[in-house]
Design a protein around this motif. Structure first.
Motif, PDB file in Angstrom:
ATOM      1  N   GLU A   1       0.824  -1.209   0.000  1.00 12.92           N
ATOM      2  CA  GLU A   1       0.000   0.000   0.000  1.00 12.92           C
ATOM      3  C   GLU A   1       0.862   1.265   0.000  1.00 12.92           C
ATOM      4  O   GLU A   1       1.970   1.281   0.538  1.00 12.92           O
ATOM      5  CB  GLU A   1      -0.897   0.031   1.255  1.00 12.92           C
ATOM      6  CG  GLU A   1      -1.948  -1.055   1.296  1.00 12.92           C
ATOM      7  CD  GLU A   1      -2.763  -1.007   2.572  1.00 12.92           C
ATOM      8  OE1 GLU A   1      -3.868  -1.567   2.579  1.00 12.92           O
ATOM      9  OE2 GLU A   1      -2.280  -0.401   3.565  1.00 12.92           O
ATOM     10  N   ILE A   2       0.299   2.296  -0.597  1.00 13.50           N
ATOM     11  CA  ILE A   2       0.894   3.627  -0.601  1.00 13.50           C
ATOM     12  C   ILE A   2      -0.013   4.525   0.226  1.00 13.50           C
ATOM     13  O   ILE A   2      -1.235   4.410   0.157  1.00 13.50           O
ATOM     14  CB  ILE A   2       0.984   4.186  -2.031  1.00 13.50           C
ATOM     15  CG1 ILE A   2       1.752   3.239  -2.940  1.00 13.50           C
ATOM     16  CG2 ILE A   2       1.618   5.563  -2.034  1.00 13.50           C
ATOM     17  CD1 ILE A   2       3.181   3.027  -2.548  1.00 13.50           C
ATOM     18  N   SER A   3       0.578   5.427   0.992  1.00 18.87           N
ATOM     19  CA  SER A   3      -0.222   6.306   1.836  1.00 18.87           C
ATOM     20  C   SER A   3       0.062   7.771   1.543  1.00 18.87           C
ATOM     21  O   SER A   3       1.172   8.134   1.147  1.00 18.87           O
ATOM     22  CB  SER A   3       0.058   6.028   3.314  1.00 18.87           C
ATOM     23  OG  SER A   3      -0.381   4.742   3.671  1.00 18.87           O
ATOM     24  N   LEU A   4      -0.965   8.584   1.774  1.00 20.73           N
ATOM     25  CA  LEU A   4      -0.850  10.027   1.630  1.00 20.73           C
ATOM     26  C   LEU A   4      -1.321  10.670   2.930  1.00 20.73           C
ATOM     27  O   LEU A   4      -2.385  10.322   3.454  1.00 20.73           O
ATOM     28  CB  LEU A   4      -1.737  10.532   0.478  1.00 20.73           C
ATOM     29  CG  LEU A   4      -1.925  12.057   0.389  1.00 20.73           C
ATOM     30  CD1 LEU A   4      -0.622  12.721  -0.043  1.00 20.73           C
ATOM     31  CD2 LEU A   4      -3.051  12.406  -0.585  1.00 20.73           C
ATOM     32  N   LYS A   5      -0.517  11.589   3.449  1.00 20.00           N
ATOM     33  CA  LYS A   5      -0.927  12.395   4.588  1.00 20.00           C
ATOM     34  C   LYS A   5      -0.757  13.863   4.214  1.00 20.00           C
ATOM     35  O   LYS A   5       0.315  14.269   3.755  1.00 20.00           O
ATOM     36  CB  LYS A   5      -0.110  12.061   5.832  1.00 20.00           C
ATOM     37  CG  LYS A   5      -0.395  10.676   6.410  1.00 20.00           C
ATOM     38  CD  LYS A   5       0.258  10.477   7.752  1.00 20.00           C
ATOM     39  CE  LYS A   5       0.077   9.055   8.245  1.00 20.00           C
ATOM     40  NZ  LYS A   5      -1.358   8.682   8.397  1.00 20.00           N
ATOM     41  N   LEU A   6      -1.825  14.634   4.404  1.00 21.86           N
ATOM     42  CA  LEU A   6      -1.816  16.058   4.110  1.00 21.86           C
ATOM     43  C   LEU A   6      -2.282  16.780   5.379  1.00 21.86           C
ATOM     44  O   LEU A   6      -3.415  16.608   5.817  1.00 21.86           O
ATOM     45  CB  LEU A   6      -2.746  16.379   2.936  1.00 21.86           C
ATOM     46  CG  LEU A   6      -2.814  17.842   2.486  1.00 21.86           C
ATOM     47  CD1 LEU A   6      -1.469  18.293   1.938  1.00 21.86           C
ATOM     48  CD2 LEU A   6      -3.912  18.020   1.439  1.00 21.86           C
ATOM     49  N   SER A   7      -1.407  17.567   5.947  1.00 21.90           N
ATOM     50  CA  SER A   7      -1.692  18.193   7.235  1.00 21.90           C
ATOM     51  C   SER A   7      -2.301  19.587   7.083  1.00 21.90           C
ATOM     52  O   SER A   7      -2.287  20.179   5.994  1.00 21.90           O
ATOM     53  CB  SER A   7      -0.405  18.283   8.060  1.00 21.90           C
ATOM     54  OG  SER A   7       0.548  19.089   7.393  1.00 21.90           O
ATOM     55  N   SER A   8      -2.845  20.084   8.173  1.00 20.51           N
ATOM     56  CA  SER A   8      -3.393  21.452   8.239  1.00 20.51           C
ATOM     57  C   SER A   8      -4.330  21.741   7.079  1.00 20.51           C
ATOM     58  O   SER A   8      -4.188  22.751   6.376  1.00 20.51           O
ATOM     59  CB  SER A   8      -2.243  22.469   8.263  1.00 20.51           C
ATOM     60  OG  SER A   8      -1.352  22.220   9.320  1.00 20.51           O
ATOM     61  N   VAL A   9      -5.278  20.864   6.872  1.00 24.36           N
ATOM     62  CA  VAL A   9      -6.165  20.995   5.707  1.00 24.36           C
ATOM     63  C   VAL A   9      -7.162  22.129   5.885  1.00 24.36           C
ATOM     64  O   VAL A   9      -7.554  22.495   6.999  1.00 24.36           O
ATOM     65  CB  VAL A   9      -6.895  19.677   5.404  1.00 24.36           C
ATOM     66  CG1 VAL A   9      -5.905  18.586   5.021  1.00 24.36           C
ATOM     67  CG2 VAL A   9      -7.769  19.248   6.581  1.00 24.36           C
ATOM     68  N   THR A  10      -7.567  22.682   4.752  1.00 27.86           N
ATOM     69  CA  THR A  10      -8.610  23.697   4.684  1.00 27.86           C
ATOM     70  C   THR A  10      -9.625  23.263   3.631  1.00 27.86           C
ATOM     71  O   THR A  10      -9.438  22.242   2.956  1.00 27.86           O
ATOM     72  CB  THR A  10      -8.045  25.063   4.303  1.00 27.86           C
ATOM     73  OG1 THR A  10      -7.596  25.023   2.943  1.00 27.86           O
ATOM     74  CG2 THR A  10      -6.884  25.457   5.211  1.00 27.86           C
ATOM     75  N   ALA A  11     -10.651  24.069   3.448  1.00 32.87           N
ATOM     76  CA  ALA A  11     -11.673  23.745   2.455  1.00 32.87           C
ATOM     77  C   ALA A  11     -11.073  23.617   1.056  1.00 32.87           C
ATOM     78  O   ALA A  11     -11.601  22.889   0.211  1.00 32.87           O
ATOM     79  CB  ALA A  11     -12.759  24.817   2.468  1.00 32.87           C
ATOM     80  N   ALA A  12      -9.979  24.309   0.813  1.00 28.93           N
ATOM     81  CA  ALA A  12      -9.326  24.254  -0.501  1.00 28.93           C
ATOM     82  C   ALA A  12      -8.748  22.878  -0.809  1.00 28.93           C
ATOM     83  O   ALA A  12      -8.403  22.581  -1.955  1.00 28.93           O
ATOM     84  CB  ALA A  12      -8.220  25.302  -0.578  1.00 28.93           C
ATOM     85  N   ASP A  13      -8.645  22.034   0.208  1.00 32.56           N
ATOM     86  CA  ASP A  13      -8.123  20.676  -0.008  1.00 32.56           C
ATOM     87  C   ASP A  13      -9.244  19.680  -0.298  1.00 32.56           C
ATOM     88  O   ASP A  13      -8.970  18.492  -0.520  1.00 32.56           O
ATOM     89  CB  ASP A  13      -7.333  20.228   1.223  1.00 32.56           C
ATOM     90  CG  ASP A  13      -6.089  21.072   1.456  1.00 32.56           C
ATOM     91  OD1 ASP A  13      -5.907  21.566   2.588  1.00 32.56           O
ATOM     92  OD2 ASP A  13      -5.320  21.254   0.500  1.00 32.56           O
TER      93      ASP A  13
ATOM     94  N   VAL B   1     -12.739  13.413  -0.700  1.00 31.47           N
ATOM     95  CA  VAL B   1     -12.457  13.915   0.643  1.00 31.47           C
ATOM     96  C   VAL B   1     -13.020  15.317   0.759  1.00 31.47           C
ATOM     97  O   VAL B   1     -12.722  16.188  -0.056  1.00 31.47           O
ATOM     98  CB  VAL B   1     -10.948  13.930   0.943  1.00 31.47           C
ATOM     99  CG1 VAL B   1     -10.704  14.516   2.325  1.00 31.47           C
ATOM    100  CG2 VAL B   1     -10.364  12.524   0.843  1.00 31.47           C
ATOM    101  N   THR B   2     -13.841  15.520   1.766  1.00 26.90           N
ATOM    102  CA  THR B   2     -14.416  16.834   2.035  1.00 26.90           C
ATOM    103  C   THR B   2     -13.834  17.364   3.334  1.00 26.90           C
ATOM    104  O   THR B   2     -13.809  16.651   4.342  1.00 26.90           O
ATOM    105  CB  THR B   2     -15.944  16.755   2.143  1.00 26.90           C
ATOM    106  OG1 THR B   2     -16.475  16.249   0.911  1.00 26.90           O
ATOM    107  CG2 THR B   2     -16.548  18.117   2.439  1.00 26.90           C
ATOM    108  N   VAL B   3     -13.376  18.598   3.301  1.00 26.49           N
ATOM    109  CA  VAL B   3     -12.836  19.251   4.500  1.00 26.49           C
ATOM    110  C   VAL B   3     -13.867  20.254   4.999  1.00 26.49           C
ATOM    111  O   VAL B   3     -14.295  21.143   4.259  1.00 26.49           O
ATOM    112  CB  VAL B   3     -11.509  19.964   4.214  1.00 26.49           C
ATOM    113  CG1 VAL B   3     -11.001  20.663   5.473  1.00 26.49           C
ATOM    114  CG2 VAL B   3     -10.477  18.964   3.702  1.00 26.49           C
TER     115      VAL B   3
END
Lengths: 112, 120
Positions: free
Chosen positions: B78-90, B116-118
């Protein structure tokens, strides 16, 4: 704002020919990098349609063709069919300080 | 090769988005492949997020680099993605896709995508 410029929409009647342009710059298409085209049907993931400017993966109908000249590329669909109603994206590699992979904003093809 | 994304569909503002891409049909730790993450906000174009090589090295989009980590789990392929400090723009559909070179080559195949909805 996308690095590669595409028209927002094109349309044509069944059987007609439509073309989609993709304009880049000297750091991507104009630098000699290949252009790739993807077809995205509603609600699905993009699918590779053209690679290496003008090559079709196995299974892609020959009514789809690509070309490239200078800083621009084009996708042509001849003999337009109802199932071609989709979004089309161009993509290239970019050697500037931005992301190495750049896309167009997409063109909606509507079959009238 | 087939790819399948999964993860929470809703993430709160300022938190970390985490997605997984399950790869089948090949091993993510052999051969010469790059495993990419690409996202698409609703009604908008595609944005390349970053990639990880079969050898484990990573490359990120400079515009997201400070917030992104792409990693791999070779035992589960598996490959993973982590995106921190998300906002609605993500808020976007996130795709994983493979490529066979580090430079001028296409993305093929793609996974089906994960919405994905922020929101706060």
């Amino acid at each position: 704002q996308s690095v590669l410029t595409q028209p927002p929409s094109v349309s044509g009647a069944p059987g007609q020919r439509v073309t989609i342009s993709c304009t880049g710059s000297s750091s991507n298409i104009g630098a000699g990098y290949d252009v790739y085209w993807y077809q995205q049907l509603p609600g699905t993931a993009p699918k590779l349609l053209i690679y290496g400017n003008n090559n079709r993966p196995s299974g892609v109908p020959d009514r789809f063709s690509g070309s490239k000249s200078g800083t621009s590329a084009s996708l042509a669909i001849t003999g337009l069919q109802a199932e071609d109603d989709a979004d089309y994206y161009c993509q290239s590699y970019d050697s500037s300080l931005s992301a190495p992979y750049v896309f167009g904003a997409g063109t909606k093809v509507t079959v009238l | 090769v087939q790819l399948q994304e999964s993860g929470p569909g809703l993430v709160k503002t300022s938190q970390t988005l985490s997605l997984t891409c399950a790869v089948s049909g090949t091993s993510i730790s052999t051969g010469s492949y790059y495993w990419n993450w690409i996202r698409q906000p609703a009604g908008k174009g595609l944005e390349w997020i970053g990639r990880i090589y079969t050898g484990g090295s990573t490359t990120y989009n400079p515009s997201l680099k400070s917030r992104v980590i792409i990693s791999r789990d070779t035992s589960n392929n598996e490959i993973s993605l982590k995106l921190s400090s998300v906002t609605a723009a993500d808020t976007a559909v996130y795709y994983c896709a493979s490529s066979y070179c580090s430079g001028d080559c296409p993305f093929d195949p793609w996974g089906q995508g994960a919405q994905v909805t922020v929101s706060s």
